[in-house]
Enzyme design. Sequence first.
Site, PDB file in Angstrom:
ATOM      1  N   ARG A  26      25.542   9.114  -3.797  1.00  0.00           N
ATOM      2  CA  ARG A  26      25.451   8.404  -2.519  1.00  0.00           C
ATOM      3  C   ARG A  26      26.500   7.309  -2.353  1.00  0.00           C
ATOM      4  O   ARG A  26      27.018   7.103  -1.260  1.00  0.00           O
ATOM      5  CB  ARG A  26      24.058   7.795  -2.371  1.00  0.00           C
ATOM      6  CG  ARG A  26      22.993   8.816  -2.090  1.00  0.00           C
ATOM      7  CD  ARG A  26      21.630   8.192  -2.052  1.00  0.00           C
ATOM      8  NE  ARG A  26      20.641   9.187  -1.676  1.00  0.00           N
ATOM      9  CZ  ARG A  26      19.343   8.950  -1.636  1.00  0.00           C
ATOM     10  NH1 ARG A  26      18.882   7.763  -1.958  1.00  0.00           N
ATOM     11  NH2 ARG A  26      18.497   9.890  -1.269  1.00  0.00           N
TER      12      ARG A  26
ATOM     13  N   ASP B 201       9.571  -9.165   1.226  1.00  0.00           N
ATOM     14  CA  ASP B 201       8.548 -10.197   1.027  1.00  0.00           C
ATOM     15  C   ASP B 201       8.198 -10.402  -0.447  1.00  0.00           C
ATOM     16  O   ASP B 201       8.069 -11.541  -0.910  1.00  0.00           O
ATOM     17  CB  ASP B 201       7.273  -9.823   1.797  1.00  0.00           C
ATOM     18  CG  ASP B 201       7.534  -9.554   3.273  1.00  0.00           C
ATOM     19  OD1 ASP B 201       8.322 -10.313   3.867  1.00  0.00           O
ATOM     20  OD2 ASP B 201       6.969  -8.598   3.813  1.00  0.00           O
TER      21      ASP B 201
ATOM     22  N   GLU C 239      10.034  -0.416  -5.301  1.00  0.00           N
ATOM     23  CA  GLU C 239      11.386  -0.808  -4.900  1.00  0.00           C
ATOM     24  C   GLU C 239      11.655  -2.298  -5.040  1.00  0.00           C
ATOM     25  O   GLU C 239      12.813  -2.715  -5.123  1.00  0.00           O
ATOM     26  CB  GLU C 239      11.669  -0.363  -3.453  1.00  0.00           C
ATOM     27  CG  GLU C 239      13.133  -0.509  -3.084  1.00  0.00           C
ATOM     28  CD  GLU C 239      13.473  -0.015  -1.689  1.00  0.00           C
ATOM     29  OE1 GLU C 239      14.584  -0.312  -1.215  1.00  0.00           O
ATOM     30  OE2 GLU C 239      12.638   0.674  -1.071  1.00  0.00           O
TER      31      GLU C 239
ATOM     32  N   HIS D 252      22.391   4.680   2.596  1.00  0.00           N
ATOM     33  CA  HIS D 252      22.264   6.133   2.752  1.00  0.00           C
ATOM     34  C   HIS D 252      23.432   6.613   3.605  1.00  0.00           C
ATOM     35  O   HIS D 252      23.692   6.065   4.668  1.00  0.00           O
ATOM     36  CB  HIS D 252      20.935   6.515   3.414  1.00  0.00           C
ATOM     37  CG  HIS D 252      20.602   7.951   3.220  1.00  0.00           C
ATOM     38  ND1 HIS D 252      21.245   8.954   3.901  1.00  0.00           N
ATOM     39  CD2 HIS D 252      19.716   8.568   2.401  1.00  0.00           C
ATOM     40  CE1 HIS D 252      20.763  10.130   3.511  1.00  0.00           C
ATOM     41  NE2 HIS D 252      19.839   9.916   2.597  1.00  0.00           N
TER      42      HIS D 252
ATOM     43  N   SER E 115       0.816  -1.221   0.000  1.00  0.00           N
ATOM     44  CA  SER E 115       0.000   0.000   0.000  1.00  0.00           C
ATOM     45  C   SER E 115       0.846   1.267   0.000  1.00  0.00           C
ATOM     46  O   SER E 115       0.481   2.269   0.606  1.00  0.00           O
ATOM     47  CB  SER E 115      -0.940   0.013   1.220  1.00  0.00           C
ATOM     48  OG  SER E 115      -0.182   0.042   2.425  1.00  0.00           O
TER      49      SER E 115
ATOM     50  N   ARG F 284      21.090   4.338  -7.593  1.00  0.00           N
ATOM     51  CA  ARG F 284      19.942   5.226  -7.817  1.00  0.00           C
ATOM     52  C   ARG F 284      20.311   6.688  -7.605  1.00  0.00           C
ATOM     53  O   ARG F 284      20.929   7.046  -6.608  1.00  0.00           O
ATOM     54  CB  ARG F 284      18.821   4.843  -6.852  1.00  0.00           C
ATOM     55  CG  ARG F 284      17.610   5.754  -6.904  1.00  0.00           C
ATOM     56  CD  ARG F 284      16.610   5.341  -5.851  1.00  0.00           C
ATOM     57  NE  ARG F 284      17.130   5.570  -4.530  1.00  0.00           N
ATOM     58  CZ  ARG F 284      16.585   6.397  -3.635  1.00  0.00           C
ATOM     59  NH1 ARG F 284      15.509   7.093  -3.942  1.00  0.00           N
ATOM     60  NH2 ARG F 284      17.094   6.528  -2.437  1.00  0.00           N
TER      61      ARG F 284
ATOM     62  N   GLU G 213      19.708  17.771  -4.838  1.00  0.00           N
ATOM     63  CA  GLU G 213      20.333  16.731  -4.024  1.00  0.00           C
ATOM     64  C   GLU G 213      21.565  16.188  -4.730  1.00  0.00           C
ATOM     65  O   GLU G 213      21.840  16.519  -5.885  1.00  0.00           O
ATOM     66  CB  GLU G 213      19.318  15.606  -3.736  1.00  0.00           C
ATOM     67  CG  GLU G 213      18.132  16.096  -2.927  1.00  0.00           C
ATOM     68  CD  GLU G 213      17.117  15.002  -2.642  1.00  0.00           C
ATOM     69  OE1 GLU G 213      17.235  13.913  -3.238  1.00  0.00           O
ATOM     70  OE2 GLU G 213      16.220  15.224  -1.830  1.00  0.00           O
TER      71      GLU G 213
ATOM     72  N   HIS H 167      19.574   1.459   2.752  1.00  0.00           N
ATOM     73  CA  HIS H 167      18.550   2.450   2.411  1.00  0.00           C
ATOM     74  C   HIS H 167      17.662   2.037   1.239  1.00  0.00           C
ATOM     75  O   HIS H 167      16.449   2.142   1.321  1.00  0.00           O
ATOM     76  CB  HIS H 167      19.238   3.780   2.091  1.00  0.00           C
ATOM     77  CG  HIS H 167      18.298   4.893   1.776  1.00  0.00           C
ATOM     78  ND1 HIS H 167      17.317   5.310   2.658  1.00  0.00           N
ATOM     79  CD2 HIS H 167      18.181   5.694   0.679  1.00  0.00           C
ATOM     80  CE1 HIS H 167      16.651   6.325   2.124  1.00  0.00           C
ATOM     81  NE2 HIS H 167      17.132   6.554   0.920  1.00  0.00           N
TER      82      HIS H 167
END
Length: 523
Positions: free
Chosen positions: A287, A218, A372, A239, A10, A383, A114, A348
Amino acid sequence: MSTNYLVIGSGIAGLTFAVKIAEKFPDRRVIVITKANEDESNTKYAQGGVAIVLDDKDSFKKHVKDTLIAGDGLCDEAVVKMVVREGPKRLEELLLWGANFDTDASGDFNLGKEGGHSEYRIVHHKDITGYEIERALLKKVHELKNVTLWSHHFAIDLITKHHIIDSQAKDNTCYGAYVFDQKKGTIFTIKADSTLLAAGGIGRVYGHTTNPVIATGDGIAMAYRAKARITDMEFIQFHPTALYDARGDQSSFLISEAVRGMGAYLRNKIGYRFMLGYDERAELASRDIVSQSIDSELKKTGDTHVFLDCTHLDIEEFKKHFPNIYKKCKQSHIDVATDWIPVVPASHYLCGGIDVDMDGKTSINNLFACGECTRTGLHGANRLASNSLLEALVYAHNIFKYHSEHTYETLELEIPEWNDEGTTVPREHVIIQYNLKQLQALMRDYVGIVRSNSRLTKAIKHLDLMSAEVEEFYKQAKVSTSLCELRNMINVAHLIINQSIARKENKGGFYKLDNIKENETEA
């Protein structure tokens, strides 16, 4: 129970598809299941925002280039171009559904910048962008009469031919899922014409993570057991700046990349701004570079953490842009105006996962995946910041578009009920908790930011023993969420380790010492 569309998860990926398909086909049924509260997902904790080209100084070409650079040669360029170009249209839909984003005095979007981005293009809602998007989507879902959303329902396994005796059942096809009602303690089948896995990431496999407790891989594990193709699992993004907690709290709080975008410095304990020695972009490097640099710094010094220095920034601007971060630091007795923030890299984001095409189709018929848990080709080896919410929006739309143009035959198959004959409720769950802690420590110590074949080989041996013990326990015990999650995380760990061993060159977020040595030998 039967439905036209079953959505597992969800977050932004699952809810976007559910809203679109339910509006398009009001006579068809959509069931969304989620294992925790309806708003609990990785989306909810996404601080940064959505990377979308809106400014005159910016261009699709620049966004594509930044994404390709971050992905270190392993992105699918056609996918990157498609996702980037779709961004503005998908943002318009979010706005129509009631999502709010920060604007400046003139009413234009207050765009952020960023690490890895060449221009200001991050659309955000303070430092709780994901929370705001989740709120708007849930409100929309609850307005639709043909969508049923069940919280505290855990998908145990996808239903494929090997579960079904019926001769009509086809190979390599998904027919729905076995679902565990956690409150009632019962397991039932949901037969679906089409199933969408939107079950999020794998952060809990490492323990120390910016992900919520539900991120146990899962969706990937279920797809793996159903024999779906799963790739690029070695590319895990750490991260660089999770709030360091000396008490060892595993629920690491994320200090957004946008804080460094505002101008914060990374320093070691003696105050040296060490990123200047690793990359010309310093704190605004991608990152993977920042995480590897911090890891290198910690190994050199033996320290447990480094610091993020915001003391030279405008504190009122900081509070305005990052109220949640400011509040969390205050609760941890850190005054951002005068104190450095202790930070450490934490698991992350997963760049690989269930292999899907541009329509979100997996290698299994009637099974789609989004968000994801997927490997779309957008991220490559690493990413680019704030591309993940964009990816989820675009792929949810593509899956919706595909379903609008293709019809699915509803097969009247007899699907057997879940068989737990001979199993018992275990008297104690110590085996689950013990193995969970062992698994997380194993992954952090042997399969972390910097890897080696020696450590990976040792990890597989330990994992095989753990897997055998847990599988034996699973056969004998009544199903519980914690047991299924542990089993899923072990599956995911196997994928990460085996694909790490197979990777022969360092790319993006993946760094293995053996690859350096092999390259030196060849040279």
